[in-house]
Design a protein around this motif. Structure first.
Motif, PDB file in Angstrom:
ATOM      1  N   VAL A   1       0.837  -1.201   0.000  1.00 35.22           N
ATOM      2  CA  VAL A   1       0.000   0.000   0.000  1.00 35.22           C
ATOM      3  C   VAL A   1       0.877   1.257   0.000  1.00 35.22           C
ATOM      4  O   VAL A   1       2.012   1.250   0.472  1.00 35.22           O
ATOM      5  CB  VAL A   1      -0.942   0.051   1.238  1.00 35.22           C
ATOM      6  N   ASP A   2       0.302   2.320  -0.536  1.00 32.62           N
ATOM      7  CA  ASP A   2       0.945   3.641  -0.494  1.00 32.62           C
ATOM      8  C   ASP A   2       0.430   4.341   0.751  1.00 32.62           C
ATOM      9  O   ASP A   2      -0.656   4.895   0.753  1.00 32.62           O
ATOM     10  CB  ASP A   2       0.574   4.428  -1.764  1.00 32.62           C
ATOM     11  N   PHE A   3       1.200   4.298   1.812  1.00 34.82           N
ATOM     12  CA  PHE A   3       0.703   4.855   3.078  1.00 34.82           C
ATOM     13  C   PHE A   3       1.150   6.299   3.291  1.00 34.82           C
ATOM     14  O   PHE A   3       0.517   7.038   4.037  1.00 34.82           O
ATOM     15  CB  PHE A   3       1.165   3.990   4.263  1.00 34.82           C
ATOM     16  N   ASP A   4       2.246   6.713   2.651  1.00 33.88           N
ATOM     17  CA  ASP A   4       2.690   8.103   2.838  1.00 33.88           C
ATOM     18  C   ASP A   4       2.053   9.051   1.825  1.00 33.88           C
ATOM     19  O   ASP A   4       2.299  10.260   1.853  1.00 33.88           O
ATOM     20  CB  ASP A   4       4.225   8.203   2.822  1.00 33.88           C
ATOM     21  N   GLY A   5       1.238   8.481   0.924  1.00 34.70           N
ATOM     22  CA  GLY A   5       0.419   9.325   0.062  1.00 34.70           C
ATOM     23  C   GLY A   5       1.123   9.991  -1.099  1.00 34.70           C
ATOM     24  O   GLY A   5       0.606  10.950  -1.667  1.00 34.70           O
ATOM     25  N   ASP A   6       2.294   9.476  -1.497  1.00 29.90           N
ATOM     26  CA  ASP A   6       2.973  10.113  -2.639  1.00 29.90           C
ATOM     27  C   ASP A   6       2.581   9.467  -3.968  1.00 29.90           C
ATOM     28  O   ASP A   6       3.136   9.796  -5.010  1.00 29.90           O
ATOM     29  CB  ASP A   6       4.497  10.074  -2.456  1.00 29.90           C
ATOM     30  N   GLY A   7       1.625   8.535  -3.912  1.00 26.83           N
ATOM     31  CA  GLY A   7       1.128   7.931  -5.142  1.00 26.83           C
ATOM     32  C   GLY A   7       1.870   6.675  -5.576  1.00 26.83           C
ATOM     33  O   GLY A   7       1.480   6.026  -6.539  1.00 26.83           O
ATOM     34  N   ARG A   8       2.952   6.337  -4.860  1.00 27.38           N
ATOM     35  CA  ARG A   8       3.709   5.126  -5.214  1.00 27.38           C
ATOM     36  C   ARG A   8       3.751   4.178  -4.035  1.00 27.38           C
ATOM     37  O   ARG A   8       3.934   4.612  -2.889  1.00 27.38           O
ATOM     38  CB  ARG A   8       5.152   5.498  -5.558  1.00 27.38           C
ATOM     39  N   ARG A   9       3.619   2.887  -4.303  1.00 35.15           N
ATOM     40  CA  ARG A   9       3.832   1.871  -3.265  1.00 35.15           C
ATOM     41  C   ARG A   9       5.335   1.611  -3.246  1.00 35.15           C
ATOM     42  O   ARG A   9       5.852   0.840  -4.047  1.00 35.15           O
ATOM     43  CB  ARG A   9       3.053   0.605  -3.597  1.00 35.15           C
ATOM     44  N   ASP A  10       6.013   2.312  -2.375  1.00 35.22           N
ATOM     45  CA  ASP A  10       7.479   2.294  -2.395  1.00 35.22           C
ATOM     46  C   ASP A  10       8.014   1.520  -1.188  1.00 35.22           C
ATOM     47  O   ASP A  10       8.304   2.092  -0.150  1.00 35.22           O
ATOM     48  CB  ASP A  10       7.991   3.733  -2.388  1.00 35.22           C
ATOM     49  N   LEU A  11       8.138   0.216  -1.364  1.00 32.34           N
ATOM     50  CA  LEU A  11       8.649  -0.607  -0.252  1.00 32.34           C
ATOM     51  C   LEU A  11      10.158  -0.472  -0.098  1.00 32.34           C
ATOM     52  O   LEU A  11      10.722  -0.925   0.891  1.00 32.34           O
ATOM     53  CB  LEU A  11       8.286  -2.080  -0.468  1.00 32.34           C
TER      54      LEU A  11
ATOM     55  N   PRO B   1       7.070   4.188   6.003  1.00 34.17           N
ATOM     56  CA  PRO B   1       5.609   4.096   6.210  1.00 34.17           C
ATOM     57  C   PRO B   1       4.940   3.128   5.226  1.00 34.17           C
ATOM     58  O   PRO B   1       4.072   2.340   5.625  1.00 34.17           O
ATOM     59  CB  PRO B   1       5.131   5.538   5.987  1.00 34.17           C
ATOM     60  N   ASP B   2       5.326   3.179   3.965  1.00 31.89           N
ATOM     61  CA  ASP B   2       4.751   2.247   2.991  1.00 31.89           C
ATOM     62  C   ASP B   2       5.090   0.803   3.377  1.00 31.89           C
ATOM     63  O   ASP B   2       4.241  -0.095   3.317  1.00 31.89           O
ATOM     64  CB  ASP B   2       5.283   2.521   1.579  1.00 31.89           C
ATOM     65  N   ALA B   3       6.352   0.576   3.742  1.00 32.05           N
ATOM     66  CA  ALA B   3       6.787  -0.786   4.060  1.00 32.05           C
ATOM     67  C   ALA B   3       6.059  -1.322   5.303  1.00 32.05           C
ATOM     68  O   ALA B   3       5.544  -2.446   5.303  1.00 32.05           O
ATOM     69  CB  ALA B   3       8.300  -0.815   4.280  1.00 32.05           C
TER      70      ALA B   3
HETATM   71 CA    CA Z   1       4.289   5.933  -1.061  1.00 32.41          CA
END
Ligand code: CA
Length: 421
Positions: free
Chosen positions: A223-233, A238-240
């Motif tokens: 999921v993209d939890f930091d809201g930058d539009g990318r699921r950046d694990l 926060p995303d991870a």
């Molecule tokens: Ca993100």
């Protein structure tokens, strides 16, 4: 790494299997972790040596990928210069004779420095962890523990080109169907624009980012939890962390409930009850004289199994539902136990009270095979002599122990092998 099961051991992993499995490459944090989670149990495909050249195979894959919606230009760009990786083939086919005893694995996993760093990060990320708990109902500690075990809190996310690793495994490895599905999922991640600029980086087996997700797990649970539009694990803690929480939630995590806890067993206890197939309520275990080593807040009706990771001479644990959720992440009981104990330590609880049988010599792979052959020759039914201590072998060991009037813990000790000889 929420990973998948290398070499098809996945969901059959049992109490002691953990000792037998091979390490997942290049992850000092998880030397025993064999199996990586998520992977849906895909059939072990015993393919003959591929008749196609890599180039021919790649062209067939290209057709399949385009049919599955992958952009042709993206495929060609991604595969430009991709060759087979001999290191991956070596890693996939290695069958080490010895693996570390579970207590050494736990020592490394729940080290003083990791606990200290984990506590610091838990405090630093408290607002994020609270928001994650609101969204997914998963406790802070287990997420920090997973983060620590999977990538040493984001500092060790692997250095392999995941497309190259998965292409190698899909072309040349065992279980080609499984790897091919992971490869197609990796292409979907790129197409969705979630991959970092430098491409998909991960372990030799394709586990990616700070929580080491396999591509199919990524597509289902990242999921993209930091809201930058990318699921950046890879780059976003926060995303991870939120992705790990989302995955645990889907695996049935019960917020606020323990994963399990250490117990003391009464004199004369029937060790045959320490079997993954024997599930009793906490009330029933208590009536059998099984007592927690510290005060535990858990529902009395919760079902639990009794786990003796080093046989009857070592510590005993009751395992609850959340332990099974951790196993969905990475199907190794040593891994799940390490996550549980690390979570406890992050929460300020004491470590394991009982002593590990540190003087025990572990059976090597060839000795485990010999054990299975000897059990079979004496009329027990341990299953195929493959060196893997699964349910059948454990049952056979118990039956042999019972015939000798010994504690029937099903544990394949060196002493037992001597007695069989
Ligand atoms: Ca993100």
């Amino acid at each position: 790494m929420p990973y998948l099961l290398l070499r098809g051991l996945s969901h059959s992993a049992s109490a002691f299997l953990l000792l037998l499995l091979t390490a997942c490459a290049e992850a000092p944090a998880q030397p025993l972790a064999i199996v990586q989670s998520a992977a849906p149990a895909s059939p072990a495909v015993s393919a003959p040596k591929p008749p196609l050249s890599f180039e021919e195979w790649r062209m067939l894959l290209r057709s399949d990928a385009i049919a599955a919606g992958i952009d042709a230009e993206l495929f060609d760009r991604t595969f430009a210069g991709i060759t087979l990786d001999p290191r991956v083939v070596t890693s996939d086919s290695s069958q080490p004779e010895f693996t570390r005893p579970v207590w050494e694995y736990i020592d490394g996993a729940v080290s003083v420095s990791r606990v200290a760093q984990g506590r610091l990060l838990k405090a630093q990320h408290r607002p994020t962890l609270k928001a994650i708990r609101s969204a997914y109902a998963v406790d802070h500690e287990v997420l920090i523990a997973i983060w620590g075990m999977e990538s040493n809190f984001g500092s060790n996310i692997g250095s392999h080109n995941v497309i190259r690793s998965l292409a190698t495994l899909a072309y040349d490895g065992r279980r080609q169907v499984f790897w091919r599905s992971q490869l197609l999922a990796a292409l979907q991640i790129l197409q969705a624009g979630d991959g970092p600029e430098q491409g998909l980086i991960g372990s030799w087996a394709g586990a990616m980012g700070q929580t080491q997700f396999m591509p199919t797990t990524f597509n289902q649970h990242a999921v993209d939890f930091d809201g930058d539009g990318r699921r950046d694990l890879w780059g976003s803690a926060p995303d991870a962390l939120a992705s790990a929480a989302h995955y645990l939630q889907a695996s049935g995590w019960e917020n606020g409930q323990p994963w399990g806890f250490e117990v003391n067993l009464p004199q004369g206890f029937d060790y045959a009850l320490a079997d993954p197939e024997v599930r009793r309520s906490l009330t029933q275990w208590r009536e059998l004289g099984v007592k927690p080593t510290r005060a535990i807040d858990a529902n009395d009706t919760s079902l639990a199994t009794l786990f003796l990771p080093a046989g009857h001479r070592g510590p005993a644990f009751l395992l609850l539902n959340n332990f099974r959720s951790i196993l969905r992440y990475n199907n190794s009981t040593a891994y799940a136990l390490a996550i549980g104990l690390l979570s406890d330590a992050l929460d300020g609880n004491p470590g394991v009270q009982a002593a590990w049988p540190r003087n025990d010599r572990q059976l090597g792979r060839s000795e485990r095979i010999e054990l299975q052959e000897l059990l079979a020759s004496k009329g027990y039914e341990p299953g195929p002599a493959d060196g893997i201590i699964g349910a059948n072998t454990r049952k056979a060991v118990r039956a042999f122990q019972q015939s000798l009037g010994q504690p029937a813990d099903g544990y394949p000790s060196h002493q037992l092998l001597e007695q069989l000889r």
